[in-house]
Design an enzyme around this catalytic site. Structure first.
Site, PDB file in Angstrom:
ATOM      1  N   TYR A  54      28.358 -33.980  12.333  1.00 19.25           N
ATOM      2  CA  TYR A  54      27.347 -34.257  11.314  1.00 19.25           C
ATOM      3  C   TYR A  54      26.041 -34.729  11.945  1.00 19.25           C
ATOM      4  O   TYR A  54      26.022 -35.212  13.071  1.00 19.25           O
ATOM      5  CB  TYR A  54      27.836 -35.331  10.337  1.00 19.25           C
ATOM      6  CG  TYR A  54      27.923 -36.699  10.974  1.00 19.25           C
ATOM      7  CD1 TYR A  54      26.845 -37.567  10.949  1.00 19.25           C
ATOM      8  CD2 TYR A  54      29.080 -37.105  11.634  1.00 19.25           C
ATOM      9  CE1 TYR A  54      26.908 -38.813  11.561  1.00 19.25           C
ATOM     10  CE2 TYR A  54      29.157 -38.344  12.247  1.00 19.25           C
ATOM     11  CZ  TYR A  54      28.061 -39.195  12.207  1.00 19.25           C
ATOM     12  OH  TYR A  54      28.127 -40.419  12.818  1.00 19.25           O
ATOM     13  N   PHE A  65      18.959 -40.652  11.536  1.00 19.17           N
ATOM     14  CA  PHE A  65      19.477 -41.992  11.806  1.00 19.17           C
ATOM     15  C   PHE A  65      20.806 -41.968  12.547  1.00 19.17           C
ATOM     16  O   PHE A  65      21.219 -42.969  13.118  1.00 19.17           O
ATOM     17  CB  PHE A  65      19.599 -42.830  10.521  1.00 19.17           C
ATOM     18  CG  PHE A  65      20.478 -42.212   9.469  1.00 19.17           C
ATOM     19  CD1 PHE A  65      21.853 -42.341   9.513  1.00 19.17           C
ATOM     20  CD2 PHE A  65      19.912 -41.505   8.426  1.00 19.17           C
ATOM     21  CE1 PHE A  65      22.655 -41.778   8.543  1.00 19.17           C
ATOM     22  CE2 PHE A  65      20.700 -40.935   7.446  1.00 19.17           C
ATOM     23  CZ  PHE A  65      22.077 -41.066   7.506  1.00 19.17           C
ATOM     24  N   ASP A  66      21.486 -40.814  12.567  1.00 17.51           N
ATOM     25  CA  ASP A  66      22.763 -40.743  13.284  1.00 17.51           C
ATOM     26  C   ASP A  66      23.168 -39.284  13.435  1.00 17.51           C
ATOM     27  O   ASP A  66      22.761 -38.423  12.655  1.00 17.51           O
ATOM     28  CB  ASP A  66      23.842 -41.502  12.523  1.00 17.51           C
ATOM     29  CG  ASP A  66      25.098 -41.769  13.349  1.00 17.51           C
ATOM     30  OD1 ASP A  66      25.053 -41.605  14.586  1.00 17.51           O
ATOM     31  OD2 ASP A  66      26.125 -42.151  12.763  1.00 17.51           O
ATOM     32  N   TYR A 110      24.713 -46.184   0.493  1.00 15.36           N
ATOM     33  CA  TYR A 110      24.842 -47.622   0.750  1.00 15.36           C
ATOM     34  C   TYR A 110      24.226 -48.489  -0.340  1.00 15.36           C
ATOM     35  O   TYR A 110      24.220 -49.708  -0.228  1.00 15.36           O
ATOM     36  CB  TYR A 110      24.229 -47.957   2.113  1.00 15.36           C
ATOM     37  CG  TYR A 110      24.948 -47.244   3.233  1.00 15.36           C
ATOM     38  CD1 TYR A 110      26.209 -47.658   3.640  1.00 15.36           C
ATOM     39  CD2 TYR A 110      24.383 -46.143   3.869  1.00 15.36           C
ATOM     40  CE1 TYR A 110      26.896 -46.992   4.652  1.00 15.36           C
ATOM     41  CE2 TYR A 110      25.050 -45.474   4.880  1.00 15.36           C
ATOM     42  CZ  TYR A 110      26.302 -45.910   5.265  1.00 15.36           C
ATOM     43  OH  TYR A 110      26.975 -45.245   6.260  1.00 15.36           O
ATOM     44  N   PHE A 127      22.926 -35.120   4.816  1.00 17.81           N
ATOM     45  CA  PHE A 127      23.844 -34.859   5.923  1.00 17.81           C
ATOM     46  C   PHE A 127      24.059 -33.365   6.068  1.00 17.81           C
ATOM     47  O   PHE A 127      24.341 -32.678   5.083  1.00 17.81           O
ATOM     48  CB  PHE A 127      25.205 -35.516   5.688  1.00 17.81           C
ATOM     49  CG  PHE A 127      25.221 -36.993   5.894  1.00 17.81           C
ATOM     50  CD1 PHE A 127      25.441 -37.535   7.157  1.00 17.81           C
ATOM     51  CD2 PHE A 127      25.008 -37.855   4.837  1.00 17.81           C
ATOM     52  CE1 PHE A 127      25.455 -38.902   7.349  1.00 17.81           C
ATOM     53  CE2 PHE A 127      25.018 -39.228   5.022  1.00 17.81           C
ATOM     54  CZ  PHE A 127      25.243 -39.751   6.279  1.00 17.81           C
TER      55      PHE A 127
END
Length: 142
Positions: A54, A65-66, A110, A127
């Site tokens: 991902y 962010f990731d 979140y 994502f």
């Protein structure tokens, strides 16, 4: 003067349209980017162990962010609350080898909590995901 007024109105209409296209999502959006060509492929369901690649970005800015790319796949059990609600919902019915784009509203991510410096509170997330395996089995093993 009339030309100027028309130009201003046109500019405002275009700006309004661009802003509307970037409206913060209120519902989960699931886009299929690549399907498994096997119509009888095994589809993910709650309780399955999934292995995913991902990349996550912020909806508003596109800032990454990731990502699991280069780090190795992310493994978890679907439908058990081990991931954000948008993933538990958005990855159901997915086959190994399939790629999806999930646009997740903040209440399925979140919510009003920030996640470090990378994800502000009330952030919608995007994502790009690829399912690598279901219950330990990869595409060529199913």
């Amino acid at each position: 003067m009339r030309f100027s007024l028309i130009a201003i109105i046109s500019t405002l209409a275009i700006a309004s349209q661009v802003a509307a296209e970037k409206t913060t999502p209120t519902k989960l959006q699931i886009g299929v980017k690549a399907r498994n060509p096997d119509p009888n492929c095994v589809k993910s369901k709650d309780g399955d162990s999934l292995s995913m690649d991902y990349t996550g970005t912020l909806f508003t800015t596109g800032a990454q962010f990731d990502s699991s790319i280069g780090r190795g796949p992310f493994d978890f059990v679907l439908g058990q609350g081990q991931v954000i609600k948008g993933w538990d919902l958005g990855l159901r019915g997915m086959c190994v080898g399939e790629k999806r784009k999930l646009v997740i509203p903040s209440d399925l991510a979140y919510g009003d909590r920030s996640m470090g410096a990378s994800i502000p509170a009330n952030s919608a997330l995007v994502f790009e995901v690829t399912m690598l395996a279901i219950n330990g089995q990869r595409h060529d093993e199913l």
